[in-house]
Design a protein around this motif. Structure first.
Motif, PDB file in Angstrom:
ATOM      1  N   VAL A   1       0.846  -1.200   0.000  1.00 52.86           N
ATOM      2  CA  VAL A   1       0.000   0.000   0.000  1.00 52.86           C
ATOM      3  C   VAL A   1       0.881   1.250   0.000  1.00 52.86           C
ATOM      4  O   VAL A   1       0.649   2.195  -0.751  1.00 52.86           O
ATOM      5  CB  VAL A   1      -0.943   0.006   1.219  1.00 52.86           C
ATOM      6  N   ALA A   2       1.919   1.256   0.842  1.00 52.41           N
ATOM      7  CA  ALA A   2       2.806   2.416   0.946  1.00 52.41           C
ATOM      8  C   ALA A   2       3.587   2.658  -0.337  1.00 52.41           C
ATOM      9  O   ALA A   2       4.027   3.786  -0.597  1.00 52.41           O
ATOM     10  CB  ALA A   2       3.767   2.237   2.116  1.00 52.41           C
ATOM     11  N   ALA A   3       3.757   1.620  -1.150  1.00 53.64           N
ATOM     12  CA  ALA A   3       4.523   1.755  -2.396  1.00 53.64           C
ATOM     13  C   ALA A   3       3.814   2.637  -3.412  1.00 53.64           C
ATOM     14  O   ALA A   3       4.447   3.154  -4.341  1.00 53.64           O
ATOM     15  CB  ALA A   3       4.785   0.372  -2.992  1.00 53.64           C
ATOM     16  N   HIS A   4       2.502   2.816  -3.273  1.00 48.20           N
ATOM     17  CA  HIS A   4       1.774   3.727  -4.154  1.00 48.20           C
ATOM     18  C   HIS A   4       2.165   5.161  -3.803  1.00 48.20           C
ATOM     19  O   HIS A   4       1.987   5.605  -2.663  1.00 48.20           O
ATOM     20  CB  HIS A   4       0.257   3.558  -3.983  1.00 48.20           C
ATOM     21  N   ASP A   5       2.658   5.893  -4.777  1.00 48.65           N
ATOM     22  CA  ASP A   5       3.086   7.268  -4.525  1.00 48.65           C
ATOM     23  C   ASP A   5       1.923   8.145  -4.080  1.00 48.65           C
ATOM     24  O   ASP A   5       2.104   9.103  -3.334  1.00 48.65           O
ATOM     25  CB  ASP A   5       3.730   7.855  -5.796  1.00 48.65           C
ATOM     26  N   GLN A   6       0.707   7.816  -4.535  1.00 46.12           N
ATOM     27  CA  GLN A   6      -0.467   8.603  -4.156  1.00 46.12           C
ATOM     28  C   GLN A   6      -0.794   8.481  -2.677  1.00 46.12           C
ATOM     29  O   GLN A   6      -1.407   9.386  -2.100  1.00 46.12           O
ATOM     30  CB  GLN A   6      -1.694   8.155  -4.956  1.00 46.12           C
ATOM     31  N   VAL A   7      -0.437   7.366  -2.060  1.00 44.76           N
ATOM     32  CA  VAL A   7      -0.720   7.178  -0.638  1.00 44.76           C
ATOM     33  C   VAL A   7       0.288   7.996   0.156  1.00 44.76           C
ATOM     34  O   VAL A   7       1.466   7.662   0.230  1.00 44.76           O
ATOM     35  CB  VAL A   7      -0.665   5.693  -0.235  1.00 44.76           C
ATOM     36  N   LYS A   8      -0.180   9.080   0.749  1.00 37.83           N
ATOM     37  CA  LYS A   8       0.712  10.043   1.406  1.00 37.83           C
ATOM     38  C   LYS A   8       0.822   9.834   2.906  1.00 37.83           C
ATOM     39  O   LYS A   8       1.850  10.163   3.502  1.00 37.83           O
ATOM     40  CB  LYS A   8       0.213  11.471   1.144  1.00 37.83           C
ATOM     41  N   MET A   9      -0.250   9.320   3.529  1.00 35.61           N
ATOM     42  CA  MET A   9      -0.246   9.165   4.989  1.00 35.61           C
ATOM     43  C   MET A   9      -1.084   7.949   5.381  1.00 35.61           C
ATOM     44  O   MET A   9      -1.887   7.448   4.599  1.00 35.61           O
ATOM     45  CB  MET A   9      -0.831  10.411   5.668  1.00 35.61           C
ATOM     46  N   PHE A  10      -0.891   7.511   6.638  1.00 32.59           N
ATOM     47  CA  PHE A  10      -1.670   6.412   7.204  1.00 32.59           C
ATOM     48  C   PHE A  10      -2.352   6.916   8.478  1.00 32.59           C
ATOM     49  O   PHE A  10      -1.739   7.610   9.293  1.00 32.59           O
ATOM     50  CB  PHE A  10      -0.770   5.222   7.533  1.00 32.59           C
ATOM     51  N   GLU A  11      -3.628   6.573   8.604  1.00 32.92           N
ATOM     52  CA  GLU A  11      -4.421   6.986   9.760  1.00 32.92           C
ATOM     53  C   GLU A  11      -4.949   5.756  10.478  1.00 32.92           C
ATOM     54  O   GLU A  11      -5.716   4.975   9.904  1.00 32.92           O
ATOM     55  CB  GLU A  11      -5.579   7.879   9.310  1.00 32.92           C
ATOM     56  N   LEU A  12      -4.536   5.574  11.723  1.00 30.76           N
ATOM     57  CA  LEU A  12      -5.012   4.461  12.537  1.00 30.76           C
ATOM     58  C   LEU A  12      -6.305   4.893  13.223  1.00 30.76           C
ATOM     59  O   LEU A  12      -6.298   5.829  14.020  1.00 30.76           O
ATOM     60  CB  LEU A  12      -3.948   4.095  13.578  1.00 30.76           C
ATOM     61  N   LYS A  13      -7.404   4.237  12.899  1.00 33.00           N
ATOM     62  CA  LYS A  13      -8.686   4.636  13.483  1.00 33.00           C
ATOM     63  C   LYS A  13      -8.907   3.928  14.809  1.00 33.00           C
ATOM     64  O   LYS A  13      -9.004   2.693  14.860  1.00 33.00           O
ATOM     65  CB  LYS A  13      -9.848   4.337  12.532  1.00 33.00           C
ATOM     66  N   LEU A  14      -8.985   4.709  15.872  1.00 36.96           N
ATOM     67  CA  LEU A  14      -9.320   4.152  17.186  1.00 36.96           C
ATOM     68  C   LEU A  14     -10.827   4.164  17.394  1.00 36.96           C
ATOM     69  O   LEU A  14     -11.395   3.229  17.952  1.00 36.96           O
ATOM     70  CB  LEU A  14      -8.638   4.961  18.292  1.00 36.96           C
ATOM     71  N   SER A  15     -11.468   5.243  16.961  1.00 31.69           N
ATOM     72  CA  SER A  15     -12.926   5.339  17.104  1.00 31.69           C
ATOM     73  C   SER A  15     -13.426   6.454  16.200  1.00 31.69           C
ATOM     74  O   SER A  15     -12.654   7.298  15.752  1.00 31.69           O
ATOM     75  CB  SER A  15     -13.326   5.638  18.552  1.00 31.69           C
ATOM     76  N   LYS A  16     -14.723   6.444  15.924  1.00 29.38           N
ATOM     77  CA  LYS A  16     -15.325   7.518  15.141  1.00 29.38           C
ATOM     78  C   LYS A  16     -16.515   8.078  15.889  1.00 29.38           C
ATOM     79  O   LYS A  16     -17.110   7.413  16.745  1.00 29.38           O
ATOM     80  CB  LYS A  16     -15.725   7.028  13.748  1.00 29.38           C
ATOM     81  N   GLY A  17     -16.876   9.310  15.538  1.00 32.99           N
ATOM     82  CA  GLY A  17     -17.845  10.044  16.315  1.00 32.99           C
ATOM     83  C   GLY A  17     -19.195   9.393  16.477  1.00 32.99           C
ATOM     84  O   GLY A  17     -19.801   9.483  17.539  1.00 32.99           O
ATOM     85  N   ALA A  18     -19.694   8.742  15.427  1.00 33.06           N
ATOM     86  CA  ALA A  18     -21.040   8.181  15.483  1.00 33.06           C
ATOM     87  C   ALA A  18     -21.120   6.921  16.332  1.00 33.06           C
ATOM     88  O   ALA A  18     -22.193   6.542  16.779  1.00 33.06           O
ATOM     89  CB  ALA A  18     -21.537   7.877  14.071  1.00 33.06           C
TER      90      ALA A  18
END
Length: 502
Positions: A222-239
């Motif tokens: 996934v990281a090898a794709h130049d378009q992928v700039k960052m990674f976000e680890l989701k702990l929880s979401k508002g809803a």
């Protein structure tokens, strides 16, 4: 002439036959429905009021649509009222967004935010575009962007192929980033050429081993794709804080099952947290693992709950060293959106962004980490006033999902969890997807993002600053229970900086 008369007679006879047949079918249906209602025991109303009670459920279902178009006033509908949605629609279509006569917004309720204009507003020739912000200075591949309003996480699976395509292409045209949501990276995310933030949910779709846990090789792919700039680890979401993602089985197609690594047609219920993360130390270790494996900035997303968490995290970061900090934090609001979640969580759990965002920013400042850790604000921000408030509160970036759903044509039909979305945004029904043209809608996505940038800039210039990120807390006032307003910097004063932490 005779042939025409015969033709008319034939048509009339056919219509008469169809009418009589329809009447007969209606009578037959009435009899069957009556018998079924009086003999069933599940519904008291249908047993006591056979046939007639059935219309109650029909009207109950249609009620939300009638309220939306005929009965609700411009400012009273939830979760987004007509005035809020109308601005998004006009901005997405790039048509005139001015209004006449006066505002219909009531400035008296407690919690209302308004901005203070400067006696000498910024002249047009003195305005500037938002500058570039670097995320992840200790990474092998830091990310720089000047975007102030980005597309928040919406998974392929929760939304349709045409919707993902339109978002990808629109994000590229507007120069904003696109968050994949927790459903993994699909070809449709990549085909538009936009900058991408790859979100890792608790089930780790797209980068998981069959038995669970990270697959390092998939993470590197996934990281090898130049378009992928960052990674976000989701702990929880508002809803749904404390609850993992929910994708109904009706939406789990063969392609989605391949991308996510889950069975076709079965509900995809993610764990309510990352099993490996049981403490602040575990969280920082996981972020470090992702950063080292991918070489790209990594942060986490959460809705704020227990305030002590951020104090503990900052103290641990200062023990370990500033380079171990998350590169960014996305703060979601308790009134954030989702495709499917228990009402008990949607209505009752978590802290709203209006309270949590200033708290997080001040905690980072107090521990000398504000410049190191960038802050993204997310959750129910679809209009310029919402976004401008977030910058006053101290955000570096603002993300929105539902705003961009409206730009795609969403009409707030509240069918996201049923695979019956009438606008093709959240359904995999090909017939319903037909109306969503990715090319046309990508233009609307781009126009929405560009007009948001423009109008937040207008608010900033009225406050006397050259661009959105120059907004400060003293530029906003909040109405109290007394009816009087107070400057936001009085409610949330600058914290005392911990010099030992710097």
């Amino acid at each position: 002439m005779g042939q025409i008369s015969e033709f008319v007679v034939t048509i009339l006879e056919l219509l008469s036959f169809l009418f009589i047949t329809a009447i007969g079918i209606a009578i037959l249906w009435f009899i069957v429905a009556y018998v079924r209602d009086v003999t069933q025991t599940e519904s008291t109303l249908r047993r006591n009021y056979p046939v007639i009670a059935r219309f109650r459920y029909l009207f109950e279902h249609l009620g939300e649509f009638f309220r939306q178009y005929f009965f609700a006033l411009d400012r009273e509908e939830m979760p987004f009222n007509r005035a809020e949605r109308s601005w998004v629609y006009r901005a997405a279509k790039n048509v005139d967004s001015t209004v006449a006569f006066g505002s219909s917004r009531d400035l008296r309720p407690a919690g209302t935010v308004f901005f203070v204009n400067c006696p000498f507003p910024t002249l047009t020739e003195d305005t500037v575009e938002p500058g570039y912000v670097q995320i992840g200075p200790y990474c092998k591949h830091p990310y720089e962007t000047d975007s102030i309003f980005n597309i928040s996480g919406m998974s392929y699976g929760a939304i349709s192929i045409p919707a993902v395509r339109a978002l990808s292409k629109g994000a590229k045209k507007a120069g904003v980033w696109l968050n994949t949501g927790e459903g993994g990276l699909s070809p449709y995310h990549l085909e538009g050429g936009a900058d991408i933030v790859f979100q890792i949910g608790t089930a780790k779709f797209g980068v998981r081993k069959p038995e669970g846990g990270f697959d390092e090789e998939k993470l590197r792919e996934v990281a090898a794709h130049d378009q992928v700039k960052m990674f976000e680890l989701k702990l929880s979401k508002g809803a749904k804080p404390g609850k993992g993602g929910i994708l109904p089985g009706a939406k789990v197609t063969e392609e989605i099952s391949t991308i996510r690594g889950i069975p076709v047609g079965e509900d995809a219920i993610s764990p309510n947290r990352h099993p490996e993360v049981t403490s602040v130390c575990d969280l920082l270790d996981m972020l470090a693992f992702i950063r080292e494996t991918t070489g790209k900035p990594v942060g986490f997303k959460m809705v704020v709950g227990a305030y002590g968490f951020f104090v503990d995290m900052c103290e641990e970061i200062n023990k370990r060293g500033i380079e171990t900090a998350p590169d960014f934090i996305t703060i979601d609001s308790a009134d954030g959106g989702t495709g499917a979640a228990p009402m008990s969580l949607i209505d009752n759990m978590g802290v709203p962004l209006r309270e949590s965002l200033p708290h997080v920013v001040d905690t980072l400042k107090k521990h000398g980490l504000r410049e190191r850790i960038k802050v993204c604000a997310s959750g129910k921000m679809i209009n310029p006033s919402d976004v401008a408030w977030a910058y006053c509160a101290g955000a570096d970036f603002v993300n929105s999902a539902r705003g961009f759903m409206f730009a795609l044509g969403c009409i707030q039909a509240l069918q996201c969890n049923k695979n019956t979305c009438p606008t093709g945004v959240t359904t995999h029904n090909k017939k319903l997807q037909f109306g969503l043209d990715p090319h046309t809608k990508s233009e609307r996505v781009a126009s929405y993002a560009k007009n948001m940038r423009k109008e937040v800039g207008i608010l900033a210039h009225s406050c006397g600053v050259p661009e959105a990120r120059a907004l400060k807390r003293f530029h906003a006032r909040i109405v109290l229970d007394t009816g009087r307003s107070v400057s936001m910097d009085e409610l949330y004063p600058d914290p005392v900086i911990n010099k030992a932490a710097e």
